[in-house]
Scaffold this motif. Structure first.
Motif, PDB file in Angstrom:
ATOM      1  N   GLN A   1      -3.514 -31.298 -44.687  1.00 19.24           N
ATOM      2  CA  GLN A   1      -4.461 -30.715 -45.642  1.00 19.24           C
ATOM      3  C   GLN A   1      -5.679 -31.611 -45.835  1.00 19.24           C
TER       4      GLN A   1
ATOM      5  N   ARG B   1      -7.993 -31.180 -42.826  1.00 22.45           N
ATOM      6  CA  ARG B   1      -8.784 -29.950 -42.882  1.00 22.45           C
ATOM      7  C   ARG B   1      -9.883 -30.032 -43.948  1.00 22.45           C
TER       8      ARG B   1
ATOM      9  N   GLU C   1      -4.690 -29.485 -54.663  1.00 22.63           N
ATOM     10  CA  GLU C   1      -6.032 -29.398 -54.105  1.00 22.63           C
ATOM     11  C   GLU C   1      -6.935 -30.540 -54.590  1.00 22.63           C
TER      12      GLU C   1
ATOM     13  N   GLU D   1      -5.408 -15.995 -57.885  1.00 20.97           N
ATOM     14  CA  GLU D   1      -5.236 -16.449 -56.508  1.00 20.97           C
ATOM     15  C   GLU D   1      -5.768 -15.399 -55.530  1.00 20.97           C
ATOM     16  N   GLY D   2      -6.595 -15.862 -54.588  1.00 20.36           N
ATOM     17  CA  GLY D   2      -7.156 -14.964 -53.595  1.00 20.36           C
ATOM     18  C   GLY D   2      -8.414 -14.259 -54.038  1.00 20.36           C
TER      19      GLY D   2
ATOM     20  N   GLU E   1     -11.551 -15.760 -55.232  1.00 20.27           N
ATOM     21  CA  GLU E   1     -12.414 -16.892 -55.542  1.00 20.27           C
ATOM     22  C   GLU E   1     -13.834 -16.471 -55.893  1.00 20.27           C
TER      23      GLU E   1
ATOM     24  N   ASP F   1     -14.975 -20.662 -50.468  1.00 24.71           N
ATOM     25  CA  ASP F   1     -13.733 -20.846 -51.202  1.00 24.71           C
ATOM     26  C   ASP F   1     -12.889 -21.920 -50.515  1.00 24.71           C
ATOM     27  N   TRP F   2     -11.808 -22.320 -51.206  1.00 26.32           N
ATOM     28  CA  TRP F   2     -10.973 -23.421 -50.713  1.00 26.32           C
ATOM     29  C   TRP F   2     -10.357 -23.083 -49.358  1.00 26.32           C
ATOM     30  N   ALA F   3      -9.947 -21.845 -49.178  1.00 24.11           N
ATOM     31  CA  ALA F   3      -9.350 -21.455 -47.899  1.00 24.11           C
ATOM     32  C   ALA F   3     -10.347 -21.623 -46.761  1.00 24.11           C
TER      33      ALA F   3
ATOM     34  N   THR G   1     -10.904 -25.327 -45.933  1.00 24.80           N
ATOM     35  CA  THR G   1      -9.791 -25.964 -45.223  1.00 24.80           C
ATOM     36  C   THR G   1      -9.299 -25.117 -44.054  1.00 24.80           C
ATOM     37  N   ALA G   2     -10.170 -24.275 -43.517  1.00 25.09           N
ATOM     38  CA  ALA G   2      -9.788 -23.446 -42.375  1.00 25.09           C
ATOM     39  C   ALA G   2      -9.450 -24.329 -41.174  1.00 25.09           C
ATOM     40  N   GLN G   3      -8.638 -23.791 -40.287  1.00 24.36           N
ATOM     41  CA  GLN G   3      -8.182 -24.538 -39.125  1.00 24.36           C
ATOM     42  C   GLN G   3      -9.357 -25.110 -38.326  1.00 24.36           C
TER      43      GLN G   3
END
Length: 653
Positions: free
Chosen positions: A125, A128, A153, A232-233, A235, A241-243, A246-248
């Motif tokens: 984490q 990323r 986070e 959640e989900g 944002e 957003d956080w996702a 921190t995407a691959q």
């Protein structure tokens, strides 16, 4: 001598990390110490040797080794480990003694379900998040701000920021817009990472409007990253957003090698009487200090689970999250500690398998007052240590822990501060625990008590000072280019000596008692009285929930007035009988000098955002300072409480 509540086991040297350190010192350095007092004396008399031993014993990872240990001992201006280049995040993520699949972060929340991260998952984490920050243009020296609670986070963001050589700063989301802006406008962050809201017990707190207001007030911001914590989900549509952050990505985890004193994060004073001071802490000083304290004083290492209830607006969060640097897993908890009742944190201690539970003295005293017996409602068999800070813990608090929590834990009442991001007095496995006493001065911390003339004293009340440098003393204040603000804040009273602002008594064995802030001292008839012992007596009464006491000096040289303000339980009122009982208890337990001239009932005691009582603003209001100038309301958790004292001032004429 105070009552002994716990003694070190016979095999303490074989089973503790400080015992292992002593064996290493003898084998590697030829240094042998008979007891803790001798070890402490060596650590402060020969600081270069002591801190080099910490560096080597704990195998600090540095990309460039230091040329020296302590090149300049002056305060302010001490130079630690010149030439070294290292990174705090690299040392934390080394997680010595922890396998990749072992839990290293256990997060409990009243907003969402539990989360556990293994050592490998934490590194991934951080990798990323680091790559995401680089995509946003974050470079060494840039500031990254977190408006987020004590959740994984926030920890990941700190480590990712530090790995880049950028500078981290956090405010808990219960801070209002003005409090946040007062802090962050000073450091001009490039990136803001913020939650959308949170749950505090059964209350839903939406923070979308505050985030937008903060964004509007910080022109330095180039990016806002939203964490969908409350929803959640969801944002939001603007920004990242956080996702997404921190995407691959295939970018490897790496660590910027920075000088020992390179800024790691900025912490803040309470800001009750002006803008909060932006206190800059460095990579190396924080790393060495926290490794020393966590391993040698708290005896934490691989297999331990370290839980200290805190928010991201209190330096104890920064202290907690250094746990993996000594191999200890950390327990992150977000929510109302009294919801659904005071047993929640004790049940979390059981559920997470915590081996060390730290909290505030007021929380322990509230549990005692409520008649709670934690060992009866939670399996605390794994618990080896209990920590207490935030205020002095009185003897009855010590005794309650050993009666109601466990007879076998090492209880450490500790004191330090945001200024050094550590405790400089506390406990240690080598010494007994005595009721109402702080067991020792920490290794490497030359803490002394000074009389009014600046001479050191033992066995009597004095100003708490530090007379030799510590690595975790601040790098400086942000924006204080010539260092004058920093020098004035700590070294203005005793040149070359750090004045901390507390009253302390140190006995000839090194045990300590802290009796409150020196700027809130009660001085009656030439005798200085600390506030903590006063509160211990008053708040032990069943009717009293909270209290604050101030002394108004007489400009003509008389005794002045001692005024007590009490918050009572619902349904209780302050009548003559209760006033008489308060006076009797104070006279009997302390002295006739402690009996207040007047007692008033108020609805609340003003407290900072980190929960500390504010005697000085109360005193200012009572002596004629307007409320809006007595304290910065944004620095208080309950600014409306100030009006009660203004009303009392008006009524008294």
């Amino acid at each position: 001598m105070a009552k002994v509540l716990w003694r070190p086991p016979a095999d303490v040297l074989e089973r503790t990390r400080i015992g292992a350190f002593l064996r290493w010192l003898e084998a590697e350095r030829g240094e042998k110490f008979e007891d803790y007092a001798a070890l402490w004396q060596w650590s402060v008399d020969r600081p270069a040797e002591f801190w080099r031993a910490i560096w080597e014993h704990f195998e600090i990872v540095a990309q460039v080794e230091p040329a020296d240990v302590l090149a300049d001992v002056s305060m302010p201006g001490a130079q630690w480990f010149p030439g070294a280049r290292l990174n705090y995040a690299e040392n934390v993520l080394r997680m010595p003694g922890v396998a990749d699949d072992e839990p290293i972060v256990l997060a409990w929340s009243q907003t969402r379900g539990p989360i556990t991260l293994s050592a490998a998952e934490l590194r991934e984490q951080v990798r990323r998040a680091r790559a995401g920050l680089r995509r946003l243009g974050v470079r060494p020296g840039d500031r990254v701000a977190a408006y987020a609670p004590n959740i994984p986070e926030t920890f990941v963001l700190l480590l990712a920021t530090a790995s880049l050589g950028a500078i981290f700063s956090s405010c808990a989301p219960e801070f209002g817009t003005r409090s946040v802006v007062d802090r962050w406008r000073q450091i001009e962050p490039k990136v803001l990472v913020a939650v959308d809201g949170y749950r505090y017990g059964d209350k839903v707190v939406d923070r979308a409007a505050e985030v937008e207001a903060i964004r509007a007030e910080l022109p330095s911001l180039e990016h806002v990253v939203r964490i969908g914590y409350l929803h959640e989900g969801h944002e939001g549509h603007e920004g990242t957003d956080w996702a997404a952050l921190t995407a691959q990505t295939d970018e490897p985890l790496a660590f910027e090698a920075v000088p020992f004193e390179h800024p790691l994060y900025v912490l803040y004073s309470s800001g009750t009487t002006g803008l909060p001071k932006p206190i800059v802490h460095g990579h190396g000083g924080i790393l060495l200090e926290h490794v020393k304290m966590l391993a040698l004083h708290h005896d934490l290492g691989p297999g331990d689970r370290f839980f200290w209830f805190t928010t991201t607006g209190w330096m104890m969060w920064n202290y907690l999250v250094s746990g993996p640097a000594v191999g200890a897993a950390i327990v992150l908890v977000d929510g109302n500690p009294a919801y659904p009742d005071l047993s929640w944190l004790w049940r979390v201690t059981q559920e997470t398998g915590a081996t060390y539970f730290g909290t505030s003295a007021p929380f322990l005293l509230a549990c005692r007052k409520a008649g709670l017996v934690p060992k009866d409602i939670a399996d605390l068999s794994r618990l080896r240590g209990v920590g207490s800070t935030g205020a002095p813990l009185p003897p009855e608090g010590f005794e309650w822990v050993y009666e109601a929590v466990s007879a076998d834990v090492l209880l450490a009442s500790v004191s330090g501060g945001t200024d050094v991001c550590t405790a400089f007095v506390g406990g240690v496995p080598l010494l007994p625990v005595r009721s109402g006493e702080i067991a020792c001065r920490a290794l490497g911390a030359r803490v002394e008590a000074y009389a009014a003339d600046g001479s050191p004293v033992l066995g009597e009340l004095g100003e708490l000072v530090i007379t030799a440098p510590m690595p975790s003393m601040p790098v400086g204040f942000w924006g204080d280019e010539d260092g004058s603000r920093y020098a004035d804040a700590y070294f203005g009273t005793y040149p070359g000596v750090w004045r901390h602002g507390d009253w302390i008594t140190i006995d000839d064995g090194g045990a300590c008692v802290i009796t409150g802030r020196s700027d809130a001292t009660l001085n009656r008839g030439g005798v200085r009285l600390g506030t903590s012992e006063f509160y211990s007596v008053v708040e032990s009464l069943d009717e009293v929930v909270d209290s604050v006491v101030v002394h108004l000096e007489d400009p003509e040289g008389g005794a002045g007035e001692l005024l007590l303000f009490v918050v009572l339980c619902p349904g209780e009122s302050l009548d003559d009988a209760l006033r008489a009982r308060i006076a009797r208890e104070l006279r009997t337990a302390l002295s006739p000098r402690h009996v207040p001239d007047q007692v008033f009932q108020v609805d609340a005691v003003p407290r900072t955002l980190s929960g500390k009582k504010l005697e000085v603003p109360v005193k200012r209001i009572l002596t004629g300072t307007p409320v809006d100038r007595a304290a910065a309301k944004g620095a208080l958790v309950n600014p409306e409480s100030l009006r009660y004292f203004a009303e009392i001032r008006a009524a008294r004429g």
